[in-house]
Write a protein that holds these residues in place. Structure first.
Motif: not given
Length: 358
Positions: A32-36, A188-191, A221-223, A315-316
């Motif tokens: 969750t929320g990972f960035k490349k 931005q990742g997908s929701f 990461d909003g979990n 998502g990532s």
């Protein structure tokens, strides 16, 4: 001849680091929320290549000296065939026949890389040097460069950028490739909708602030969940920060406003600290999906302009197909340089065992 060994070895070392980063990206494509991450490389400084015998008349070089100058705002793109431009890099002075630079915040001519908004970032750039080897200061005046490479400020010459090479120089050469830095892409990742009221997703540029034993850090990461005290925490137990410190809730029965307002029984009881960061390129990954500011840099906060959505997770931003293609290309490059080293080894073996007998 041995220069090729150094070039191939440096390329293999860089490919190994690229492979590590690409593998880590693929391993976290469902995080969750990972960035490349991407590997930024640079060539070793270009040094002069001399002829073993003979020389070149410097006067003939000076006579055909011409600099092609293209200017866009404060950015200059220069190229020439009659000399070389020089820049002061971390590994020494590098020479080239073309260069791109602008005027930094202190008034010096300096190369740059572009940030995510397309603006020049000088923190990773190199100072342009004059013919005498000194940095070129232009201040805030009206800067122009003529077709001889002379820098003019308000009509007055302050430096000459073209260095006429010593006798016998036929060009430049470098020793291969080196790792410059690892850069994070904050696309931005997908929701993904979860329906969990403690799952938050940030739309736009911004970060949650969390309290860790090492100080305040930042995450996408909003979990979140609730601890035994009713405080909103990350999955690792770090406190999500609001206006009054930790955010206390009696239950999961609450609503979240688009700006991070925590609403209980139609009353705003707190607001999540959502921050924008200008100098994203200075953020460093800590682990556990957290970021911190490089200690040598100053955190540049800007107003958060996005929105936070309850019941969703980001998502990532990893594209697995793209990463797989990158991995295949890296492996092929590694194998190619491996073959180069093997060829050099065979040549040296023949030189020692066969030529030495003659």
């Amino acid at each position: 001849m041995l220069r090729g060994l150094y070039t191939a070895t440096s390329a293999m070392q860089t490919s190994q680091k690229k492979l590590d980063v690409t593998s880590n990206n693929m391993a976290n494509m469902n995080t969750t929320g990972f960035k490349k991450d991407v590997v930024v490389t640079e060539a070793f400084p270009e040094v002069f290549l001399h002829k073993l015998k003979g020389s070149i008349d410097n006067k003939s070089v000076e006579n055909r000296l011409f600099v092609d100058v293209k200017k866009t705002g404060n950015e200059f793109s220069l190229s020439t065939t009659g000399g070389f431009f020089s820049a002061d890099s971390l590994n020494g002075v590098s020479f080239s026949r073309s260069t791109l630079f602008s005027i930094d915040e202190e008034g010096y001519l300096r190369t740059f890389v572009r940030d995510s908004d397309g603006n020049p970032n000088f923190s990773e750039g190199n100072y342009i040097l004059s013919q005498q080897g000194s940095r070129v200061f232009v201040g805030q005046g009206n800067v122009d460069i003529n077709d001889k490479g002379q820098v003019m400020v308000n009509g007055q010459q302050v430096g000459d950028l073209v260095k006429v090479p010593p006798r016998g120089v036929i060009g430049t050469i470098n020793s291969g490739l080196r790792l410059d830095r690892i850069q994070t892409k904050f696309r931005q990742g997908s929701f993904e909708e979860t329906g969990n009221p403690l799952d938050f997703a940030i739309e736009g540029n911004g970060f949650f602030q969390v309290q860790t034993p090492q100080g305040i850090m930042y995450t996408r990461d909003g979990n979140f969940t609730l601890n035994n005290n009713g405080e909103i925490v990350t999955t690792e137990g770090y406190l999500l920060l609001g206006q009054y410190g930790s955010i206390l809730l009696d239950s999961k029965d609450f609503q979240l406003g688009l700006n991070g307002e925590v609403v209980v029984n139609n009353e705003v009881v707190d607001q999540i600290n959502l921050v924008g960061i200008k100098n994203l390129h200075d953020l460093r990954k800590y682990g556990e999906n957290l970021y911190y500011m490089d200690e040598s840099k100053t955190l540049e906060i800007e107003e958060f302009e996005g929105k936070v959505i309850q019941g969703f997770l980001e998502g990532s931003n990893i594209n697995p197909i793209e990463e797989m293609v990158n991995m295949i290309n890296i492996l092929r490059l590694y194998e190619s340089n491996q073959k180069v080293i093997r060829s050099y080894d065979e040549i040296l073996q023949k030189a020692a065992n066969e030529i030495g007998k003659l």
